[in-house]
Each structure stands twice: as C-alpha cells, then as structure tokens.
Design an enzyme around this catalytic site. Sequence first.
Site, PDB file in Angstrom:
ATOM      1  N   HIS A 175      -5.601   2.911   0.849  1.00 28.79           N
ATOM      2  CA  HIS A 175      -4.892   4.100   1.347  1.00 28.79           C
ATOM      3  C   HIS A 175      -5.668   4.801   2.461  1.00 28.79           C
ATOM      4  O   HIS A 175      -5.122   5.150   3.495  1.00 28.79           O
ATOM      5  CB  HIS A 175      -4.661   5.097   0.217  1.00 28.79           C
ATOM      6  CG  HIS A 175      -4.027   4.500  -1.006  1.00 28.79           C
ATOM      7  ND1 HIS A 175      -3.123   3.473  -0.932  1.00 28.79           N
ATOM      8  CD2 HIS A 175      -4.149   4.783  -2.327  1.00 28.79           C
ATOM      9  CE1 HIS A 175      -2.723   3.153  -2.164  1.00 28.79           C
ATOM     10  NE2 HIS A 175      -3.338   3.927  -3.022  1.00 28.79           N
ATOM     11  N   ASP A 198       0.910  -1.138   0.000  1.00 28.85           N
ATOM     12  CA  ASP A 198       0.000   0.000   0.000  1.00 28.85           C
ATOM     13  C   ASP A 198       0.946   1.183   0.000  1.00 28.85           C
ATOM     14  O   ASP A 198       1.540   1.512   1.038  1.00 28.85           O
ATOM     15  CB  ASP A 198      -0.870   0.007   1.263  1.00 28.85           C
ATOM     16  CG  ASP A 198      -1.869   1.152   1.226  1.00 28.85           C
ATOM     17  OD1 ASP A 198      -1.472   2.258   0.815  1.00 28.85           O
ATOM     18  OD2 ASP A 198      -3.030   0.948   1.588  1.00 28.85           O
ATOM     19  N   HIS A 199       1.144   1.785  -1.164  1.00 32.44           N
ATOM     20  CA  HIS A 199       2.285   2.706  -1.255  1.00 32.44           C
ATOM     21  C   HIS A 199       2.139   3.926  -0.352  1.00 32.44           C
ATOM     22  O   HIS A 199       3.114   4.611  -0.078  1.00 32.44           O
ATOM     23  CB  HIS A 199       2.573   3.096  -2.711  1.00 32.44           C
ATOM     24  CG  HIS A 199       1.685   4.153  -3.271  1.00 32.44           C
ATOM     25  ND1 HIS A 199       0.444   3.884  -3.767  1.00 32.44           N
ATOM     26  CD2 HIS A 199       1.848   5.479  -3.400  1.00 32.44           C
ATOM     27  CE1 HIS A 199      -0.109   5.003  -4.190  1.00 32.44           C
ATOM     28  NE2 HIS A 199       0.714   5.994  -3.976  1.00 32.44           N
TER      29      HIS A 199
HETATM   30  C1  BG6 Z   1      -3.132   4.515  -6.637  1.00 30.41           C
HETATM   31  C2  BG6 Z   1      -4.472   4.577  -7.311  1.00 30.41           C
HETATM   32  O1  BG6 Z   1      -3.082   3.470  -5.710  1.00 30.41           O
HETATM   33  O2  BG6 Z   1      -2.899   5.736  -5.958  1.00 30.41           O
HETATM   34  C3  BG6 Z   1      -4.551   5.750  -8.256  1.00 30.41           C
HETATM   35  O3  BG6 Z   1      -4.693   3.376  -8.032  1.00 30.41           O
HETATM   36  C4  BG6 Z   1      -4.189   7.024  -7.534  1.00 30.41           C
HETATM   37  O4  BG6 Z   1      -5.848   5.867  -8.823  1.00 30.41           O
HETATM   38  C5  BG6 Z   1      -2.873   6.872  -6.794  1.00 30.41           C
HETATM   39  O5  BG6 Z   1      -4.096   8.076  -8.492  1.00 30.41           O
HETATM   40  C6  BG6 Z   1      -2.574   8.079  -5.924  1.00 30.41           C
HETATM   41  O6  BG6 Z   1      -1.272   7.989  -5.424  1.00 30.41           O
HETATM   42  P1  BG6 Z   1      -0.453   9.293  -5.005  1.00 30.41           P
HETATM   43  O7  BG6 Z   1       0.805   8.740  -4.439  1.00 30.41           O
HETATM   44  O8  BG6 Z   1      -0.271  10.100  -6.241  1.00 30.41           O
HETATM   45  O9  BG6 Z   1      -1.301  10.007  -4.003  1.00 30.41           O
END
Ligand code: BG6
Length: 507
Positions: free
Chosen positions: A262, A199-200
């Site tokens: 997230h 979950d980045h």
């Molecule tokens: C991803 C989603 O996990 O996270 C995308 O699949 C989204 O739809 C993205 O745009 C958002 O990541 P960040 O790091 O740009 O907030």
Amino acid sequence: MSETAAPRQEENPLEQGLALRRTPDPCALVIFGASGDLTHKKLMPALYALAVRSLLPPRFAIVGVARTEGDDGTFREDMQAAVRQHARDPFRQEIWDELVEQLHYVSTDFADAGGENAVHDLLGRLDDERQLGGNRVFYLAVPPGAFPTIVEALGRRRDERGWTRLIVEKPFGHDLESARTLTATLLEYFQEEEIFRIDHYLGKETVQNMLALRFANGIFEPIWNRQFIDHVQITVAEAIGIEGRAGYYEQAGAVRDIFQNHLLQLLALTAMEPPIDFTAESVRNEKVKVLRALHTPGPRSVVRGQYGRGFVEGEEVAAYREEEGVAQDSMTETYVAAKLYVDNWRWADTPFYVRMGKRLARRETTIAIQFKRAPHPPFEETAAEGLRPNVLLVHVQPDEGVSLAIGAKVPGQGLTIRTVHMDFLYGGAFRTGMPEAYERLILDTMLGDSTLFTRADEVEEQWLLVDAIVAGWQRDRPAFPNYPAGSWGPPSADDLLHRDGRSWRRH
Ligand code: BG6
C-alpha cells in the site's frame, strides 16, 4: 457480446458511485477461501453493493469454495449474515432474493482430485443452465501456501471457451525470491493479462483521485517537482491492532503488511510521470519507473517500532507481545518510518518521509505535499509568525478529500498572516457514498481492466527494496516495545525528521 442490464428505476445514476460503466460479460466468480474473514467482511458486501447498483453481469454465479463443511443452504445463510453485518447499504430483501439464487458452495480442501472435480462439474452445470460461456473469475482469498495447488489444478483444467481471470490476494510472496516463484507458477498456466494482483489501496477512490488531481488540473504539474516541493510525507496510521491475525502478522510485520504494497503504491502514484494514456500498461509503466528509482535507505533512514500497552481512543489496550499468538519476545515490527529518495530528475534530493503503524492515535491515511517557503515574503517577520509553508494534503481516509494550506490576512488592522485551509470534501461535493475498494476491483476484473492491479515487475521492485531493508535489520535488536499504543510512534521516528530540520505534520 455482453448484454446490458437496465439500471433499477429507483437508482439515481449520480448516486451510484460506480455508475454508467459497461456491464461485464456473463461469468462465474469462484472464491477460494469462502469461509474466511475477507469473504465475510469485504467480498460478499462488495458483491451485494454491486447488486444494489445493477452492476453485476446479467447472467452470473458465485461459487464459494472452502474446507468448512457446508452446502448451498448454509453458505447462503452465512453470506446473508455477512451482508447484514458488513454491507455499506441497508439490507434490501428484494435485492438479496435475486442474489441468493446465484450463490453456490463446494466444501473441499482442493488438495484432492475429488474437490477439484466437484468444482469443475458444478461450473459446467452452471454454464449450461445460465449460459455463462465458460467465463471465469477465480479469486484466491487463501493463505499463500495454498496458491500453487489451486493454481495448478485450475490451470490443468482451463476451459477452452470464454475467458479466465485470476485474482490473487496479498501477500504476494514473502520476499523477492518467493514472489518470483509464485509468478513463475502462475505464468505456467496463465498469461500476465489474466493475473490480477490485488492491492486494495488502488481501489480506493481517493487514491485514484491522486491521478485526477495531478493530471486533470493544469496548475499542479508545473510545480510538482524538486524546485517547488520541499518534501512529501505519507502516513498510513491505524488505531486497530492485529485483530487476531498473529499467525500472519508475526511473519509479515508492518514492512510486509503495509510498506511493501500500500505505502509504496501511494508513493509511486504521487511521484510518477504523467502516463501517455490511462491504459493499464501506460499507468503501470510509469509506476514501475518510480519504484526502480527508489534509493535503498541506509539503516539511519529507517525506524522500526513495536507497540506496548496504552490507550487508544480512550480504551486500554494490550501490548503487541501480549496479543494472542504473539511470542513474548517477538521482534516483529508494528511500525515503520523511513526517509526515501526517488533518484530521478524530478525528485533528486527531495525526501519522501513515510510512516505506517498499528495502534497509533487514530486511523488516518494522508499524503502531504509540503511546498517550499515563499522566497521573499515582503512582510515584517512578526506579521507572518503564524504562517506555515503551503501544504497540499490528500486525505485518503477517513474524511476523504483534499485540502490546501495557504497564508491569509487576519481580518482587522495591520497585517498579520496566518495559515488557513481550502477544503474539498467528497461528502460535500458529491452527494454519494464512497464505494468500497473491493467493489471497484471485483468489477474491473470482470471487465478485464487491470489498471488498478499490480504487475509482476512492480511487485518485484517492491520486494527488492523491502528485502534490502529487512537485511539491514538482521544486525541489531531494538529495545521493543518502543512506543505506547495510542501514540504517534517511537521518538526515533521524530528524530528522523528533526535531523533534517523538519517534523511530522501535526495532527
Ligand atoms: C491490509 C492489511 O492489507 O490493509 C491490514 O493486511 C490493514 O493489516 C489493512 O489493517 C488496512 O486497510 P484499510 O482499507 O482499512 O486502510
């Protein structure tokens, strides 16, 4: 035993962001889905950033696997272009020259044994040439449909020497049942400790800082509860649309794309009890308790939306239903707002209002802790007209930092009080660029640290809640689109708070 690579002379450790950590053991990183977007935009730039900071293992290989025709030469060119375009550091030839030697490519769809053999043989050869000790990180950056074939093939041919770790990209299933099936497939061949579910958001510095803020400071924790906090607002707003990912997004919608992972992780970190230590198990044990304590919201407590045409940052953009690959009568939500409760002693009756959406006015992820009003302000009412309750605002992105809204006396005669902000900005406090989430997560996998990855039980709790919400949606069909691109979402999301005598934080 791992070898330690000396940091490059010109690097100031303080500026490295990810500095002064153990160097991972020699290993091979195998990326399935190497011709995809994620590899170009995130993984390769992250590996380059790690190379710049001498954080990659001393003996290392990167093997790209994808269906696209190609060989080492074309892959190397392609990856160089990706680094030039997406890396956070300027391109440095000497760094690239070292890294490029470690890049290899196998073109296969992996469904046939030929492809499997080719990857296996190449890894064997690299082991011999570079003494990688059979250590492997397998990165599954492929659509979920491809997971089982790859996992089974890898599992059948596990190298008995060295360690194996598997990074699984989201989406981790489509609902509770499919997530459980996927976990069962993984557990047939791998141990839970070997599985790294990404979950980045957990790799973002500011998200980790929530733990530092809460547990490294003595002043917050005593007031971090229902007695002092009126409510919490979590916003994950994006200005971008679906960026050509209709195939995926039509199935996922905002609730599976952002809320299930997230958003719920941000909530869990905000609401969790202090862990006894910062090991992976302790931190995840506390998070999962929060997820378990989440009360399933009734239909009146969840709002969904879909964007129509509008203007985002001055540019006219199409409606969701006009995006390529999206059905003209699509009922997929691009926005969700909800009122959630964590049913435990600390948080009973304290609402957590959350919202997330695409094509909103701007990109902004924040966690706002809104404290209760002072019980008895001894000023005349007019003196404090410009005073709002204290808010601790965590800026996850952009403008990373933390700000505390407090009341202060306006200089001059008499006593007038207004809200002002005490700000901590990462950019000002640390003279360093912010590492990208994927840098931290890839490095942690190589080091075997799964603290910032989600465990099977967390993922299942997240799905349980999402499945209940989605089931509630089967009954009605909202009139989509219900918010213009470039706005802050549908009016019903405002009503959700107005009904409680509250409103979303002003922007
Ligand atoms: C991803 C989603 O996990 O996270 C995308 O699949 C989204 O739809 C993205 O745009 C958002 O990541 P960040 O790091 O740009 O907030």
